[in-house]
Write a protein that holds these residues in place. Structure first.
Motif, mmCIF file in Angstrom:
data_model
loop_
_atom_site.group_PDB
_atom_site.id
_atom_site.type_symbol
_atom_site.label_atom_id
_atom_site.label_comp_id
_atom_site.label_asym_id
_atom_site.label_seq_id
_atom_site.Cartn_x
_atom_site.Cartn_y
_atom_site.Cartn_z
ATOM 1 N N GLU A 11 0.820 -1.221 0.000
ATOM 2 C CA GLU A 11 0.000 0.000 0.000
ATOM 3 C C GLU A 11 0.851 1.267 0.000
ATOM 4 N N TYR A 42 -0.956 -14.012 9.871
ATOM 5 C CA TYR A 42 -2.323 -14.080 10.375
ATOM 6 C C TYR A 42 -2.866 -15.457 10.051
ATOM 7 N N HIS A 43 -4.001 -15.737 10.652
ATOM 8 C CA HIS A 43 -4.608 -17.043 10.410
ATOM 9 C C HIS A 43 -5.781 -16.917 9.476
ATOM 10 N N GLU A 44 -5.848 -17.786 8.532
ATOM 11 C CA GLU A 44 -7.057 -17.933 7.749
ATOM 12 C C GLU A 44 -7.677 -19.271 8.131
ATOM 13 N N THR A 45 -8.985 -19.357 7.935
ATOM 14 C CA THR A 45 -9.585 -20.683 7.994
ATOM 15 C C THR A 45 -10.257 -20.915 6.670
ATOM 16 N N PHE B 167 -19.066 -6.375 7.820
ATOM 17 C CA PHE B 167 -19.989 -7.425 7.439
ATOM 18 C C PHE B 167 -21.222 -7.439 8.348
ATOM 19 N N LEU B 439 -7.109 -1.539 3.669
ATOM 20 C CA LEU B 439 -6.021 -1.620 2.705
ATOM 21 C C LEU B 439 -5.679 -3.058 2.357
ATOM 22 N N ARG B 440 -5.678 -3.898 3.366
ATOM 23 C CA ARG B 440 -5.331 -5.292 3.096
ATOM 24 C C ARG B 440 -6.493 -6.036 2.454
ATOM 25 N N ILE B 444 -9.624 -10.891 4.077
ATOM 26 C CA ILE B 444 -8.784 -11.402 5.159
ATOM 27 C C ILE B 444 -9.294 -10.892 6.491
ATOM 28 N N GLY B 445 -9.607 -9.605 6.536
ATOM 29 C CA GLY B 445 -10.016 -9.015 7.801
ATOM 30 C C GLY B 445 -11.322 -9.574 8.337
ATOM 31 N N GLU B 446 -12.326 -9.657 7.488
ATOM 32 C CA GLU B 446 -13.645 -10.059 7.958
ATOM 33 C C GLU B 446 -13.866 -11.558 7.908
ATOM 34 N N HIS B 447 -13.204 -12.238 6.972
ATOM 35 C CA HIS B 447 -13.542 -13.643 6.760
ATOM 36 C C HIS B 447 -12.353 -14.593 6.836
ATOM 37 N N GLY B 448 -11.133 -14.029 6.906
ATOM 38 C CA GLY B 448 -9.969 -14.910 6.970
ATOM 39 C C GLY B 448 -9.903 -15.871 5.798
ATOM 40 N N GLU B 449 -10.249 -15.405 4.643
ATOM 41 C CA GLU B 449 -10.396 -16.264 3.474
ATOM 42 C C GLU B 449 -10.122 -15.422 2.240
ATOM 43 N N GLU B 450 -9.361 -15.946 1.308
ATOM 44 C CA GLU B 450 -9.109 -15.190 0.084
ATOM 45 C C GLU B 450 -9.908 -15.746 -1.078
ATOM 46 N N LEU D 245 -13.319 -18.272 -5.655
ATOM 47 C CA LEU D 245 -14.594 -18.279 -4.941
ATOM 48 C C LEU D 245 -15.726 -17.576 -5.691
ATOM 49 N N LYS D 307 -14.880 -16.163 12.663
ATOM 50 C CA LYS D 307 -15.181 -15.409 11.454
ATOM 51 C C LYS D 307 -16.163 -16.199 10.594
ATOM 52 N N PRO D 308 -17.090 -15.502 9.961
ATOM 53 C CA PRO D 308 -18.029 -16.211 9.094
ATOM 54 C C PRO D 308 -17.319 -16.687 7.829
#
Ligand SMILES: Nc1ncnc2c1ncn2[C@@H]1O[C@H](COP(=O)(O)OP(=O)(O)O)[C@@H](O)[C@H]1O
Ligand SMILES: Nc1ncnc2c1ncn2[C@@H]1O[C@H](COP(=O)(O)OP(=O)(O)O)[C@@H](O)[C@H]1O
Ligand SMILES: Nc1ncnc2c1ncn2[C@@H]1O[C@H](COP(=O)(O)OP(=O)(O)O)[C@@H](O)[C@H]1O
Lengths: 113, 461, 461, 461, 113, 113
Positions: A11, A42-45, B167, B439-440, B444-450, D245, D307-308
């Motif tokens: 950014e 960070y963690h993703e699920t 969300f 920015l990110r 990622i922030g709300e769902h931890g999923e891309e 997705l 997270k959802p």
């Protein structure tokens, strides 16, 4: 001549470009990179399973400059990229013994700019 | 969408009246049951056709949810895609629950309301229509069609506020619009409320559906403020391009297809020559307005920016569709082309206007649904002629006062209530994600999923 | 697609004739109006069903526009995606305007033309059919169905010429084919012109629609020449792979779905046991031919290249669909499988042929629509039997001379006129973008817009 | 899906019986042919409507193939996309061929079978129904609807086994399930076999279709073993995220739309007030269950993972749809919501269970189709009430023994036969690709083709 | 040993590869990059708003060579990449003190090829 | 200080990271690359036409280390990346005269870690 490699936060790229332009450094090459450093990941699920993401998105900038431009370039890079947070990035400076402009075949310092 | 009882075609009605109420002639016939059965069988066929027609229309309208999801995610950046898709999926899921419990009863309270606010029943009510006859609708399919409309109104907003709205805040917004805001103004017109009483006409919802969504979107975009970097320090508008135009274009095509449920279905019946002819006219007008909107938006951007812009042409198609929605049953083909063409230009103007006002509506929800929705309401008064193919007389709807009232009141209702809601959410800190998360990316922030795992994507802006 | 007046089922017709024209029996009944009303109500139901059927079919055919957009953009490189999507959207938008103004009148001029060229009226004509009866079609829905076909013919070309044709040139091409080329040859057969007169049969348009598109595509690809780098200096064919196969595969599925409007809808009526049974046979034949085409194309590539090739199998599915289009109402299920299978092999052969001839058809539009279209016309003569489920006698259409004439003349018409058009555009410098623009991609050059903003994409070829 | 002969509405039947079998009254009328014609015309209309209804339903179900292709490819990694798309296209293409030749005859052998295994005829049989009447179906459209169901059962597996199964092995599996496994257990219930005889009820195939696919998927995932890296050396489940997705979400929307063919279409007729009302109730119940499934799955993941999770909410929508499939015609709207909600939670539990058991079902085919399919069967006994809108009495189907038997036997049949098949394929070395091919991706290994040419994609896992 | 880094126009990659093969330089690594130099960028518009694109698509080639190969490699790079237009790119030459082949553990000049 | 550049097989990245972590090398930058070397490419076909793919997917790792860390880093890289097959990759080691941490402005060896 030096080859300056900088890793910055994605950014900040625009601000870095601004800062470099102000110092009349107009030439650079940019690539997409992923970095792992002091900055925590960070963690993703995904479907209930965990993923630890520790390779974070970074931008890699490569700038070849003549020796008298090294300092201003570094200053500009820092000015544009520094936010004070961990993860701001690094600058690596390599010696660049030779440089050629493909179009003209010019060599050395004239070829850089 | 008109009242159901207007829909029974005269001939079938006559047959029924005679068949059911005139025992005299039946007694005269040699085998009365046989003749009686034939009339009943005809009614059953007509009932099947009309209900099938509305079910197919409802399915097409529900398909529009996919269209919105694709347009909105395609027009935004990759890092917010999961969030947008999720919002689209959930405003359908949550919205239908609330429209089932509260919204439908608020919108169609039946007779005896005060015209401003009334409540019928929880849930849908009886299983079957009273009788199988042309124009009668099973309450279930009526609800199915109505809920698809409610979901459309709700989902319009999700694009406009993309990239910065939390969300949770979206779920709250979505619940409130489907449970209260949309049904209440819907009642004013389609439920037989005060706007309907004063002669306001909105065939399939340019205002009742689209302007509600479009003005709610405007309220959201204003209260939220623009995305970081959307307007330069010098105040200049800076593009933040969409990340996947093929799916956005697909979404536009899906919306176009879905509109063949939205508009023709709003005739609510197809049996009876008047109904059949009206449905077909509506379908053609819908297509022609879409085409004209697309062409004109393309030409406008070509002139303004030297190059034809796909995303604006796509918006033009949608704008044309929104514009024709209120009046598709009462204008000629050529008038439909004019209405669509004006909408196509209006969309481009609306986008420019928002840019000038520094309002960041990421997908053009306001120009498309808000502005063109109002235009659709005005066009009823301008072009509407209701003697050709439908049972309404021109004077009844070609009423400037009623049309202007409706075209102002409904948008104002949606804008004000939603402005208040978003302002409250902002005050309690539920509205906007933090700078770093924005920015990110919200994925990622709300769902931890891309959305595009593994793809190399620059997220520099 | 046959003439409309062939569609009225015998029973309903009889009822109408008797009900309307025989006052004698009505007078004998005790309550004549009631009996009369029942007959009229039946007719209204039948009218509603047939028109609803055609509207649904038209919507499915319009959905094919999305399919073409996805297949064509997915099969090309990322840098030309906006351009392809835009062409697809605009050939619908502009095409419908011109087909409304001119094309429809040229294609269906009514009686009294000379069989080669005639003109009916601007626009669509009357709002409703003369009477509500089975097989009668509201002019509006008839136009809707027809315009969807015209848009299909036009859009076939956009894939073949992708990656190098100027956007403006495409718009000109698209306008001319929808306004003139397609309607004129369409008149020869479906409008009742000379090809129809000589007994040529093309049920849903293997030739009238697909071969016209396919041969126009061939003309375009030849005049334009191949993309830079498509054939090596050694003359060897070099693959330029598609960039998004999921959307391409989605496009194929959408086209398959759309074909259930294209072929069954071309029966133009569903009421009446003959019509109903014909529609259902057509639907099944359509599916079976698609499946056989896919399987055979997969096997062919598996044998030729050691690995099964998805893009060729996808083309095989489409080839099967094109092949069955002319004859789906007059062949048995097993024959449909054979026709599809042959089309599947033909597609692979056609792709090889174009490679050998150094013609760069980026999506296989010519093998799929051109070659298989001709095959569909020939298959009428080979397999067609028109006594089982339809009112045509076998001798009438199983006519080799007529089928071969039609299968040569229509492609030749499309090829020659389009060859001339593209040659003129080339001569005036409007045809092909410059080398640099081609290499960088038309999205930036023509539209200043990228399809996948932020994604890192190699654009090395 | 019930037997066809249950579908004729009483009134029409009476009219026909009287019209056809009572020459006495006809003779009494002044113009006997006219009255007779009217009755026949009514029957023809009804025949057209019912067949049109089923054709539209079949087309919607076929559209689900696109949905599966998008969900499955979107939920897997980019390097296996071509393979997944190809499997989805081919299980339709090959499956329809085999269902045409063998499967349909095995599933609907007609009367006189032993209830366990019987065979009718190759191909489809006669072209038209015996008579044009309400509830009669043209054999062709009946097959079309049935083959769409067979293709659904087959395609469920392709996602679960993605990323490691050889393409050839998949084709063998696909052929065997469509030709034998699905038709045989289908016969037990829908063909009138022993499960049907004992009173087991499965309206549209929670078990007959979905559980068959879901348990076959489970067998495949077990025999194949997990993908490399799916479970860490420490045994911990490691996510291997989906790569696209948006197309996965699009797929879910398409599946939702397709389900409006799957469930309502299974009524097999729409003419007759009972049928019409049933179809509409079914449609609404289908939507409500989907919504409830999505909401509950979202909430469950929100609680479990803070997270959802979009992909789980998407699975929840599908789980709700599968759960309502067996019972949608016999539960109230509120019960439909409950059934969907339970399915939403069940899906999340199922995903966790598979993780704990180290079974790698890449898209959740087993939780969605297997578990929720069983739940649908049980829910018939729990909630089903068949006196409201359909002709079945509650006692007949609200039978716990029959429901539990069916809900165990059908999954067991699919699981065991498929387990044996996959084990044999493994033994002969046809099952799984090599380690290197798996790591590099099946697209290159099996097809020599990439899905996203030019895109920079990390393939590190 | 030298590490040669070249930025070229993406569309020249194939010709560069050909030119290198002719000189028997078979090993290289390639990345996607974006460059900013003398070559002017272009304007895009998206929904009516302007974007100035000045980071243009480039390809970055990295080749490690033994000293006797440096000249032919540079020649080949120039031959393949030169079109005479601004934007043809640059070649940077760095000293490469050490090189290891992971598979064998070989070091230095033998490891390069 | 040295700048270590390694090209490895993409599927080995996780093991390389593990191996580096074990040696307490936590910082690195990673990019997506394509490589051409001794490893043979493969053929794709697309619509019947052939494509020879000889640029294979690789991962490029860049690690700046202090001199005393060079050996363990290289060991770790080899340990994680070696499978014994052609295509395992290369390690290049460059001199790194200067290094700056953007966030703090620290220079030299302290800036690296
Ligand atoms: N020793 C190193 N070698 C290679 N890249 C490094 C090194 N140290 C840092 N980087 C790059 O710089 C980025 C930022 O470093 P980090 O340690 O997170 O922040 P900071 O420099 O503020 O302490 C990393 O993500 C990585 O890309
Ligand atoms: N000093 C530099 N530092 C880093 N990269 C450079 C430098 N100069 C040029 N480049 C790269 O080379 C590319 C071509 O340079 P440019 O100045 O546009 O053309 P030319 O070399 O023909 O004058 C740039 O886009 C950039 O990627
Ligand atoms: N001289 C070189 N210059 C740049 N990159 C190289 C060089 N040699 C090898 N590489 C990189 O290392 C990768 C593996 O090299 P390769 O020759 O295939 O295997 P090995 O090193 O096992 O012989 C290549 O794909 C390339 O990315």
């Amino acid at each position: 001549m030096k080859l300056i490699i900088a890793y910055i936060q994605p950014e900040q790229l625009n601000e870095v470009k601004q800062a470099l332009y102000e110092k009349e450094v107009y030439k650079m090459s940019v690539t997409n990179a992923m970095g792992c450093g002091q900055q925590k990941g960070y963690h993703e699920t995904y479907r209930g399973a965990d993923i630890e993401v520790n390779l974070l998105k970074k931008v890699r900038i490569e700038i070849a400059v003549n020796d008298d431009f090294v300092d201003v370039t570094i200053e500009a890079l820092i000015k544009g990229a520094r936010t004070g947070n961990i993860g701001d990035g690094k600058i690596f400076i390599l010696d660049l013994p030779a440089c050629i402009r493909i179009r003209t075949g010019e060599k050395g310092p004239e070829a850089i700019g | 969408m008109k009242m159901k009882w207007l829909k029974m075609p005269a001939l079938v009605a006559a047959a029924l009246v005679l068949g059911l109420a005139s025992p005299s002639w039946a007694q005269d016939a040699a085998e009365p049951e046989a003749v009686f059965d034939a009339a009943a069988a005809v009614s059953e066929s007509a009932y099947a056709i009309d209900n099938l027609f509305l079910m197919v229309a409802a399915v097409l309208v529900l398909f529009m949810q996919a269209g919105f999801a694709m347009v909105e995610s395609g027009f935004n950046s990759a890092k917010n895609t999961v969030n947008i898709l999720f919002k689209n999926m959930m405003d359908l899921c949550i919205g239908m629950m609330l429209y089932f419990v509260i919204g439908y009863g608020l919108m169609y309270p039946g007779d005896g309301g005060n015209g401003w606010l009334a409540f019928g029943q929880f849930g849908i009510g009886g299983i079957g229509a009273d009788a199988a006859e042309a124009g009668a609708l099973a309450p279930q399919v009526d609800w199915l069609f109505q809920v698809a409309f409610a979901a459309t109104a709700a989902t319009i907003v999700s694009g406009a506020v993309a990239g910065r709205l939390k969300f949770g805040a979206y779920l709250i917004y979505s619940a409130i619009i489907t449970a209260f805001i949309y049904p209440i103004s819907g009642y004013w017109k389609w439920g037989g409320g005060w706007l309907d009483g004063m002669g306001f006409y909105d065939f399939a919802g340019s205002l009742v559906v689209h302007a509600v969504g479009g003005f709610a979107a405007l309220a959201g975009a204003i209260v939220l403020g623009p995305r970081i970097g959307r307007f330069g320090k010098d105040g200049k508008s800076k593009a933040m391009p969409g990340h996947n135009l093929p799916i956005a274009a697909l979404g536009v095509f899906i919306l176009l297809i879905g509109w063949f449920g939205f508009n023709p279905g709003s005739q609510l019946a197809i049996v009876g020559k008047d109904n059949t002819d009206a449905v077909m006219l509506i379908a053609v007008n819908t297509l022609l307005a879409a085409g004209a909107g697309g062409v004109l938006a393309m030409i406008t951007t070509w002139i303004l920016h030297k190059k034809p812009d796909l995303t604006m042409a796509a918006n033009g198609v949608l704008g044309g569709l929104v514009g024709i929605t209120a009046n598709c049953d009462g204008v000629s083909n050529v008038e439909a082309i004019i209405i669509g063409a004006v909408a196509g230009v209006l969309v481009c103007a609306g986008v420019k206007l928002l840019d000038a006002l520094k309002i960041d509506d990421t997908v053009g929800a306001f120009p498309v649904h808000g502005l063109c929705g109002m235009w659709g309401g005005i066009a009823v008064a301008l072009f509407g002629s209701y003697d050709g193919c439908s049972s309404q007389a021109i004077g009844e709807y070609g009423n400037w006062v009623a049309q202007i009232t409706g075209s102002l009141v409904i948008p104002a209702w949606a804008f004000l209530t939603m402005f208040i809601l978003f302002t409250i959410l902002k005050a309690v800190g539920l509205l906007r994600v933090g700078r770093e998360e924005e920015l990110r990316g919200l994925d990622i922030g709300e769902h931890g999923e891309e959305a595009y795992n593994g793809f190399q994507i620059f997220t520099t802006n």
